[in-house]
Structure formats: C-alpha cells, structure tokens
Design a protein around this motif. Sequence first.
Motif, PDB file in Angstrom:
ATOM      1  N   LYS A  58     -14.809  93.877  68.821  1.00  0.00           N
ATOM      2  CA  LYS A  58     -15.625  94.910  68.660  1.00  0.00           C
ATOM      3  C   LYS A  58     -17.122  95.314  69.333  1.00  0.00           C
ATOM      4  O   LYS A  58     -17.577  96.108  69.253  1.00  0.00           O
ATOM      5  CB  LYS A  58     -16.069  94.831  67.152  1.00  0.00           C
ATOM      6  N   THR A  59     -17.236  94.120  70.196  1.00  0.00           N
ATOM      7  CA  THR A  59     -18.563  94.066  70.846  1.00  0.00           C
ATOM      8  C   THR A  59     -18.539  95.031  72.069  1.00  0.00           C
ATOM      9  O   THR A  59     -19.358  95.406  72.871  1.00  0.00           O
ATOM     10  CB  THR A  59     -19.066  92.836  71.225  1.00  0.00           C
TER      11      THR A  59
ATOM     12  N   ASP B  41     -16.847  98.558  74.457  1.00  0.00           N
ATOM     13  CA  ASP B  41     -16.837  99.682  74.309  1.00  0.00           C
ATOM     14  C   ASP B  41     -15.382 100.097  73.694  1.00  0.00           C
ATOM     15  O   ASP B  41     -14.253  99.811  74.455  1.00  0.00           O
ATOM     16  CB  ASP B  41     -16.891 100.308  75.615  1.00  0.00           C
TER      17      ASP B  41
ATOM     18  N   ASP C  44     -13.634 102.671  73.919  1.00  0.00           N
ATOM     19  CA  ASP C  44     -13.018 103.530  74.701  1.00  0.00           C
ATOM     20  C   ASP C  44     -12.024 102.446  75.672  1.00  0.00           C
ATOM     21  O   ASP C  44     -10.889 102.567  76.238  1.00  0.00           O
ATOM     22  CB  ASP C  44     -13.299 104.521  75.427  1.00  0.00           C
TER      23      ASP C  44
ATOM     24  N   LYS D 136     -24.469  93.626  70.744  1.00  0.00           N
ATOM     25  CA  LYS D 136     -24.591  95.082  70.396  1.00  0.00           C
ATOM     26  C   LYS D 136     -25.468  95.665  71.265  1.00  0.00           C
ATOM     27  O   LYS D 136     -25.274  96.972  71.907  1.00  0.00           O
ATOM     28  CB  LYS D 136     -25.176  95.096  69.048  1.00  0.00           C
ATOM     29  N   LEU D 137     -26.586  94.955  71.676  1.00  0.00           N
ATOM     30  CA  LEU D 137     -27.417  95.475  72.855  1.00  0.00           C
ATOM     31  C   LEU D 137     -26.902  95.922  74.121  1.00  0.00           C
ATOM     32  O   LEU D 137     -27.291  96.839  74.519  1.00  0.00           O
ATOM     33  CB  LEU D 137     -28.708  94.536  72.853  1.00  0.00           C
TER      34      LEU D 137
ATOM     35  N   THR E 247     -23.916  97.093  74.644  1.00  0.00           N
ATOM     36  CA  THR E 247     -23.066  98.390  74.457  1.00  0.00           C
ATOM     37  C   THR E 247     -23.785  99.648  73.940  1.00  0.00           C
ATOM     38  O   THR E 247     -23.382 100.756  73.992  1.00  0.00           O
ATOM     39  CB  THR E 247     -21.856  98.256  73.467  1.00  0.00           C
ATOM     40  N   THR E 248     -24.825  99.338  73.079  1.00  0.00           N
ATOM     41  CA  THR E 248     -25.680 100.489  72.638  1.00  0.00           C
ATOM     42  C   THR E 248     -26.918 100.106  72.323  1.00  0.00           C
ATOM     43  O   THR E 248     -27.303  99.013  72.301  1.00  0.00           O
ATOM     44  CB  THR E 248     -24.907 101.123  71.250  1.00  0.00           C
ATOM     45  N   ASP E 249     -27.874 100.994  71.951  1.00  0.00           N
ATOM     46  CA  ASP E 249     -29.456 100.684  71.657  1.00  0.00           C
ATOM     47  C   ASP E 249     -29.597 100.257  70.388  1.00  0.00           C
ATOM     48  O   ASP E 249     -28.865 100.915  69.303  1.00  0.00           O
ATOM     49  CB  ASP E 249     -30.174 102.058  71.902  1.00  0.00           C
ATOM     50  N   LEU E 250     -30.342  99.313  70.095  1.00  0.00           N
ATOM     51  CA  LEU E 250     -30.853  98.626  68.768  1.00  0.00           C
ATOM     52  C   LEU E 250     -31.660  99.794  68.024  1.00  0.00           C
ATOM     53  O   LEU E 250     -32.466 100.357  68.698  1.00  0.00           O
ATOM     54  CB  LEU E 250     -31.062  97.359  68.835  1.00  0.00           C
ATOM     55  N   THR E 251     -31.442  99.647  66.542  1.00  0.00           N
ATOM     56  CA  THR E 251     -32.667 100.629  65.980  1.00  0.00           C
ATOM     57  C   THR E 251     -33.734  99.608  65.825  1.00  0.00           C
ATOM     58  O   THR E 251     -33.796  98.378  66.274  1.00  0.00           O
ATOM     59  CB  THR E 251     -31.823 100.624  64.430  1.00  0.00           C
TER      60      THR E 251
ATOM     61  N   GLU F  25     -33.225  96.563  63.674  1.00  0.00           N
ATOM     62  CA  GLU F  25     -32.393  95.579  64.417  1.00  0.00           C
ATOM     63  C   GLU F  25     -33.303  94.893  65.545  1.00  0.00           C
ATOM     64  O   GLU F  25     -33.225  93.689  65.550  1.00  0.00           O
ATOM     65  CB  GLU F  25     -31.257  96.076  65.036  1.00  0.00           C
TER      66      GLU F  25
END
Length: 870
Positions: A43-44, A46, A48, A448-449, A451-455, A458
């Motif tokens: 799940k970490t 992408d 796609d 997670k960082l 693959t995407t930006d952290l809030t 987070e």
Amino acid sequence: MMNIQRFLLVFLLVVLPMAATAQSDLAKSDLAQTDLTQNALVKTLDPDLVQRAQNGDAYAAYEGGYYLSLTWQEPYLEAALDFFTAAYSRADETDSGLYLKAQSALMIGRIRAALSDFTDGLVFSEHAEDIARTLTNDPNAPGLVGTAMLDRANNLASQSRYKESLEVLEILENFYQEQPVVDEVNLSYVHSAQGWANQSLGRFEGALKSYGAALAFYAGRDGLAGQDVSATLAMIGWVKHRMGDYKGAEPLARDALKILEAELGPMAQNTSSQYINLALTLFELERPEEAIAVGMRSMPFIAANRKQSLDHQRWLFELFAKAFAAQQNPERAIFFGKLAVNAQQEIRATNTRDNDVFTKESQNEWRRLYQLLADLLITQGRISEAQAVLNMEKEEEVFNYLKRDAQADITKTRATLNDQELTEQDKLEALAALPIAADAALRALTDKLGTTDLTEDETNQVFLLQDALQKTSDQFDAAVLAFLSDVDTGSKETLEKQFDATGSYQATLETLPRPTAILQIATLPDALHLFVTLPSLTLHHQIAISRADLARVVFETLQAIETTSPDAPEKLHALQQLVFAPVAQELKDAGVEVVMLNLDGFLRYVPFAALYDGDHYMIEDFAFVQFTPAIETRFIRPDRAGAKTAGFGVTEAHPGFSPLPGVRAELATIFGSAQGEGVLNGTTALDASFDERSLKKTLLKAPEILHIASHFNLMPGQEDDSFLLLGDGEHLPLGKIRSTRALSFKGIDLLTLSACQTARGTDGDGAEIDGFGTTAQLNGAGAVMASLWPVSDAATPILMRDFYAGIMQNGLDKAEALRQAQIKMLHSTDIAVVATDRAAAALDAPEPKAKAGFDHPYFWSAFVLMGNWL
C-alpha cells in the motif's frame, strides 16, 4: 564478525525507463494469478504502479520491487521479492528482455541472501551473471556482469567458502582495472570484500591491505563521515580484534558506531552489526557486563528481522553464552547457547539444498556452537540435553555427507527451551519491542511521504515519533540493566517438549534380547566426555584431555596397528585408559554384553574391540557395534534358515588400484567352489562378471546377505568421488547407489564390504565411516560391516568364514558372531605372516609392515559392524 560487506552494497542498478508502449501493450497474464497486493506494505506504493504490475507489466513489477527494497528491512524485502519474481517471469516479453531478466535475477538473489538463504542467493547471482554475459552488444552489460560477480563472491563468503570467494574477487578486480575508465566505486567494494574473505581465513596483513585500499577511496569521496567509511573502519577494527589487539580494536569500533548511529539510526542492520562487533571486543577485554549491555542494543533489529538477522543471532547469542558463563550465571549462558545453536539450525534448514559444499564449510566454522552448549549443559549435570545437542551436530554431519532429501529431512531439530528459558525469551521480546513500535510508526509515515505529501498533523507526528524513538531507546537501555540484574533463582523445570535423547535410547535398550548399553563419547576442545546409557539410568564421566592431545594418541595407536608394530598393545592400553577404562567396570557390574558405540569425529577410527587393559583385549569382555542416532534402526532377528546370499569380488588390477589376489580365495572359502560347500550357499561373480547389471540383477532377488570384496574409494562429503570399484573396472558412485532404485539394498539384512578403503586423509575426521553406514542403512540395508583400514588377504577369508559360520550354523547374532570370530583369530597359533593389504596402489602407502602373527590387532580388529546387530 559477520559478513557486513554484503549489506554495504548499494543498489548499483538503475531502474529501467518505463517505456509507455511496452507498458500499454502488455496484456493480463499469468502474473495475475499471484496477488501482488496481499502484503500490507504494498500500500505504500503508487496504486497505479501496483495495478500495472498485477496486470503483467514486468517494468512496473521491477520498479515496485525496487522501491519496496530500498529500506532493506525484512518485511519490505519479502514484499519486494514477489515483485522481482514477477518481473523475472515476464521479462522475456519486454523490449529489453534479457537485461531486465538479469537485473531481476540479481535482485532475487540479493534478497534471498539477505533473508539468510545463501544457497539460492548464489544460484541467482550466478544466473544473472550468465545472462549478462550474453549481452555482448549492450554497453551496460559489463557493469551488470561485475555486479553479479561481486554478489557471487559475497554469497560464497556467506557460505564460509572464502577461498572460492577470493578467486572470484581476483578475477573481478582485474576486470575493473582493465576497463578504459576504471570503476573506482565498484573496485572499492571488491577491495572491501577481499578484506573480509582474507580476515576470515586468518590472512590479516592481506585483509588490512584490502581494507586500506577501500578506505582510501571512501575517505577521498566522502571525507571521514559516511557509512562506507565507518563500515571499513569497523572492519579494520575487527581485523585488529582477530589479531588479538583488543585495545586497538575498541576505539575503531566505537568511532565506527558513532557514525553509523548518526547516519542510519540504531535500528539499521549495519548499526546492529557494529553493536555486536564492539560487544565482542569488550568481552575479550574482560568486561563481560559491558559487553552484554552493548550487545543487547542489537536486539531490536534482531526481533524485527528474524530471518535477516540469523547471522547476527549466531554471533550475539554465542557472545552472551560466554559472557554469562564468565559471570557465573550458567542458566542464562545455557539459554543463549540454545538460541545460538537454533540460529545455526535455522540457517542450515534455510539452505538445505543439493549443496554439500556450503553445509560442510559452514559446519566446520560453526561446530563450536554445539560444543559450547554441550559443555555448558554438562557442567550443570544436564546430561540428556547435552547428548541431544551433540547428536544435533552429528545430524548436521550426516546431512553434509548424504545430501539428505525431503524424505529424510533432519534439518528441523532445535534445542528446546524449558519453561524457565521461555520466560527469559519473553523478557527479551519485551525489551526489543520498546523501540520497534515507534520505529514502525515512523517508517509508515516516512513511506507515505515517498508517495504523497504529509498533512500538517502527520508532519508533527513525524517529529513526535522521532523524539519518542530517542526516548524509547533510552528506556531500552534502562530495561537492559534491569534485565541483567533480574536473575531467576527458581528451580529448573523439565523440558516441556520431549527432547531427551537418553529417554529414547533407554526405550530402545529395553527391547533388546541381550544386556546392552550405549556408549557415547564426545571430544570437546579441553575435555573428553563419556556417557553410558543403560535401560534405567545414564552415567557421565569427564576426562581432562584436550581434543588435540587425544587425536595424537589415536593417530599413534592407529599407526602402530596398521604397521603391525609390536608396541601396538601398549598404545592400545594408553588409549583404553582414556576412552573406555572409566566405564569398563560399570558395564561389567551391569552385566552388559553388547556396547553400542555413538562416537564423535576421529574416534570412529578406533577399533574398540582391540582396546587393551594391560591384561586382555576388550573384545574378550564385550561385543561392539556402531550406532547411528540419525537413523532409526529396526532391531529384528531374521530367520536364517534358507537365507539367500550372494557374493561379488574383484581380483584384477585397474587404473589406480592394485590387484586383489586374495579375493578369489576369500569367496571360495565363504561360499565354496561347489554347491553345498562353504558357509554361504549363494552365487558369486568375479571380475568382468561383476558389473552394474549383474549387481542390479542380484539386488532384484533381495538376498539377506550380500558380500562384496573390492576397493571402495570413499571421500567424505563427496558423493561423486566416492565409489565402489566394479569387477569390470567401472566406478559406481555412492550418489548413484543412493539415487538409483535398481541399486536399493532394501531387504538385505547384512551388507559386508571387505577391503573397503575408507580414504582416511589429513582432512578426515571419521565422518566417512558413519556416513557410509548411514548411506547403506538409508538405502535399505539392515546392517553394514566395513573395515577401518585395508584388510589382510591372509586373514580376512578366515575371519569372514568364522563370522558367517557363527551366524548361519551356530545361531549367533551378528555382533556375537563377529566377536567370537575375532577372539578365535586373536588366540590363533598360526605362524607369522607378512601383512599384505588391499590398499589402492595410487595412495601413499604406509611403512612396510612388520612380520606378525594373526594375534596382532591389525588382522582381526579392522571390521566394524553398524546398524541392526541381531
């Protein structure tokens, strides 16, 4: 310490560019049958990318594996392995098929090795190299070849095959130096690997030279910081440790550890390695408590990476066993000794393949773990457990020799922890879990960082977890101190699971028709241990003699026997005082008639029948048989009436082997030249009539007794070089005997090998004797009789005639028949003869034998009986 160089290798392969046309054209394939999303860590990635890989896109599968493996932590590696395997299986359908296939094979091998499967690691690195060498027009192929060769060398070193590793590294060093532009990076990795192999072989000057060359490059590139510099400093410190310069090793180990902790953190594999390195040095500096405290800091990595840390476990738990023993804490020492042995057993099980070279070399290097644990158990009176541990080592040896298959798998044995020890393990698990929880949470956010930006929340949590990790690390250090002071002084508990060798032996003895005992003798570095097992109890004796000194006594005794020296009885008396006198009276008092020998190493060369107490030989008191604990022997007394028998022999010379003129007389004496004559009434075949076909034809009839008089060239651990010489001059390899159904000994109650040449050389330790007996028993034979040295043409026909007469005419069991035949020859008044033997002409011959009579042990004590002696 361990081969940390393997873990210093960075990923030298660049992820292949993702060709859009190649991706879109790949249809769903058989890869869809494997669910690449089943591991939660996927799940970490992408989504796609994962979907494309699941649909059969080999490039996507490789890229997914690459990103998962970047952390080089066990759970991620296991997930990455599925992706690389998928990429490998579909690489042929891509526009860069062979290159991608080689890359995927390389990564599969690298991950398998990281998970302690060094056998498959070697196979895949060799496979990657083979593929890359076919890419003659690809400018990237030489780099791929070099990387695969370096992995191959590291896998060989991980299997303790250091000389082979150095051979590969020398070729690779020349390869890099001959390139138009020298690849300094990879060349430095070669130098580091050479340093490791050299120091493992005790070539310390060569190791320092290689590490110095690597360090010069790393320091020039990175300055005095960086993990490559620190790792090399650590290894230089380890060389100093190996050389005995512990004071010089300590500051290097500490400096390297500071850099690794700063660069990688306390949970990294290389950091864990260095904790253990430093702890080992502290122990040698006679600071065991400090050594334990430092070593404990590697436990979080071990707990989180069970397969990946098996090599760490061997070293660390062995250290703990020694350190707690030094602190007079035997219970903790035994606990960690068991964990060390179990780590080696796990590595052995993981690497169980048709690859005896690995297991042989590994056994030689790690045999000390079994011996350490056995010695610790013996000192505490835990004799049953000590016997079981020593048998585990012998099982390892049997596996090495026989290349055991799945039907005869003995790789699952482990040292069982009792209730008290299980409590200790629970404490260790709790200690290790303190940093693991924070590290796992931090890693999840870091992934997670990628693959995407952290809030914002987070991001704040990342900072909090970093502080928590530092706090839990401090808590861990405090908990370690509490653990060290918390010694459970309660009473010992019995083993929860049955792992009591003596118990199973006693059950066997109770079923035998004659009073019988099992004598197990184990040689440890500083002491000899004798265990006597009777139906109702087990006794133990310890003799203060080093293994080396005992080996010299055995060697001198065998020399006296095989040269028919007149001082052989004197030598046999000295040996008897060590290995049998301490238990002789106990055996007599118990009324024992048969002694089943479970022997260790070179003691299997000893003819126990010929041991002399200064008045008479031990064969006059007891019958002796060899007992193989790795095989469950069925003790059954067959009906001798009408027993089918057969004999084969070789009399003619063949390349590398002398003629055996006495064999014709031997078969004639045993079987008779006409029907009804001789002791056995079966058929015989000599020379050209003794070929593979005739042997197979005879085995179809399953004779109860099969007598073969020929040369047997037996090389420990080398099935292809161990063979029976057939009468037509052909070699029948031991491996073929084991694997060919038509050559099964099933139904044969007794297989006798007369003139067996046991190939006792400078590297032999007796394994081949036990090994052949086990081979024949695994292949169906109930019992095997073979000789400890090339036997006499003059004496053997007489001994064999009397032996078979005892079985067939007098109704004796095999052990008693052999005993009486030996006693008869011992008391023979035959005139002196010159002892001619059946040694292979190509072998170095011993000194010419002196003139002696049949009462000399050379003539009557060569043969040993193994297996079912009834």
